[in-house]
Design a protein around this motif. Structure first.
Motif, PDB file in Angstrom:
ATOM      1  N   THR A  75       2.653   0.420  13.048  1.00  0.00           N
ATOM      2  CA  THR A  75       2.555   1.054  11.734  1.00  0.00           C
ATOM      3  C   THR A  75       3.578   0.384  10.821  1.00  0.00           C
ATOM      4  O   THR A  75       4.607  -0.115  11.287  1.00  0.00           O
ATOM      5  N   ILE A  76       3.303   0.383   9.525  1.00  0.00           N
ATOM      6  CA  ILE A  76       4.199  -0.218   8.542  1.00  0.00           C
ATOM      7  C   ILE A  76       4.595   0.843   7.536  1.00  0.00           C
ATOM      8  O   ILE A  76       3.735   1.510   6.949  1.00  0.00           O
ATOM      9  N   SER A  77       5.905   1.024   7.338  1.00  0.00           N
ATOM     10  CA  SER A  77       6.431   2.034   6.428  1.00  0.00           C
ATOM     11  C   SER A  77       7.250   1.363   5.331  1.00  0.00           C
ATOM     12  O   SER A  77       7.926   0.367   5.564  1.00  0.00           O
ATOM     13  N   THR A  78       7.179   1.936   4.132  1.00  0.00           N
ATOM     14  CA  THR A  78       7.995   1.475   3.018  1.00  0.00           C
ATOM     15  C   THR A  78       8.663   2.684   2.365  1.00  0.00           C
ATOM     16  O   THR A  78       8.287   3.829   2.629  1.00  0.00           O
ATOM     17  N   PHE A  79       9.646   2.425   1.522  1.00  0.00           N
ATOM     18  CA  PHE A  79      10.306   3.507   0.805  1.00  0.00           C
ATOM     19  C   PHE A  79       9.393   3.995  -0.313  1.00  0.00           C
ATOM     20  O   PHE A  79       8.806   3.195  -1.038  1.00  0.00           O
ATOM     21  N   GLY A  80       9.303   5.318  -0.461  1.00  0.00           N
ATOM     22  CA  GLY A  80       8.310   5.901  -1.346  1.00  0.00           C
ATOM     23  C   GLY A  80       8.577   5.750  -2.825  1.00  0.00           C
ATOM     24  O   GLY A  80       7.651   5.532  -3.610  1.00  0.00           O
ATOM     25  N   THR A  81       9.826   5.853  -3.257  1.00  0.00           N
ATOM     26  CA  THR A  81      10.124   5.839  -4.696  1.00  0.00           C
ATOM     27  C   THR A  81      11.285   4.896  -5.012  1.00  0.00           C
ATOM     28  O   THR A  81      12.311   5.314  -5.538  1.00  0.00           O
ATOM     29  N   PRO A  82      11.156   3.624  -4.690  1.00  0.00           N
ATOM     30  CA  PRO A  82      12.283   2.716  -4.914  1.00  0.00           C
ATOM     31  C   PRO A  82      12.477   2.411  -6.399  1.00  0.00           C
ATOM     32  O   PRO A  82      11.512   2.272  -7.152  1.00  0.00           O
TER      33      PRO A  82
END
Length: 268
Positions: free
Chosen positions: A231-238
């Motif tokens: 799975t790939i996750s990123t920061f939601g509100t950068p």
């Protein structure tokens, strides 16, 4: 004399991003609540956008933060988004969050990469995936895509290399489409030149009963097989460029044998 690169006019940049998103002037105008006539004037240089208009159109076009700064500069405004080094004091909470995620994910592998797939951080479980990779590929700045597809990287251990390489190249193509980044374009061309890589998933690559495409590797013993999905996750509100370009790829065992193998490493 040294030639200085002249930034592209703001109108040309806006048109380029709109076309990259396959939007008409009318569609962009509707989404941004601006008339298509005004969009046309902005693109042809007959009107100059305000700072707020550049930001609004950038958001509607989903322009990455780094390129939003370029649009602001082209329009004659100061950049809005900062780019702090990950090791700066202001990023301490981010580093702690990443470290907690990586440690909590053990005994399964996880890695943090930047926009260009260069390794930023990883947990100890990643060593199982990197076994046999040539040392020069692991020298900073190590690149995850090179490691995965290079003939002296993970390629010799990857049993479904045709399918997996097509998947990775599709990911880079998608990122290139989103960003238009020339460095990503250079990386993509390099990866396509590696032996046996595929740019399109083979017709028989995915079976009807498959849930995900796994990464299938020969275990270090040379006999058994390991299988992972990720799975790939990123920061939601950068609001920081560095943060917006980080991604966490977390690997999970795709079968019971792989799960037991990872647990055995921990108990050992």
């Amino acid at each position: 004399m040294t030639a200085t690169a002249v930034p592209a006019p703001i109108g040309d940049l806006l048109r380029s991003w709109r076309q990259r998103r396959n939007l008409s002037q009318l569609e962009l105008g509707l989404g941004a609540e601006v008339s298509s006539r005004h969009i046309s004037f902005l693109e042809t240089g007959r009107a100059r956008p305000s700072r707020e208009m550049v930001i609004r159109l950038s958001e509607e076009l989903e322009v990455p933060l780094r390129e939003r700064n370029s649009l602001l500069l082209a329009a004659g405004y100061a950049p809005l988004y900062s780019e702090r080094p990950l090791d700066s004091p202001e990023m301490e909470t981010v580093r702690q969050a990443l470290d907690r995620f990586l440690r909590a994910h053990e005994p399964y592998p996880a890695v943090v990469v930047d926009r260009y797939h260069e390794l930023v951080s990883a947990n100890d479980a990643l060593d199982l995936l990197l076994d046999g990779v040539a040392p020069e590929l692991l020298e900073p700045p190590a690149n995850g895509m090179r490691i995965a597809l290079h003939p002296r990287g993970m390629a010799p251990r990857t049993l479904n290399f045709a399918e997996w390489s097509a998947h990775l190249l599709q990911r880079v193509r998608r990122e290139l489409q989103i960003t238009g980044d020339p460095q990503l374009a250079s990386l993509y061309e390099e990866l396509c030149g590696y032996p046996n890589v595929q740019t399109i998933t083979p017709q028989a690559g995915v079976q009807p009963n498959d849930i995900v495409l796994p990464l299938r590797l020969v275990d270090v013993d040379g006999r058994s097989e390991l299988a992972f999905f990720s799975t790939i996750s990123t920061f939601g509100t950068p609001a920081d460029i560095t943060l917006s370009e980080l991604a966490i790829e977390a690997f999970y065992p795709a079968n019971a044998h792989t799960a037991m193998r990872l647990l055995r490493d921990v108990s050992g």
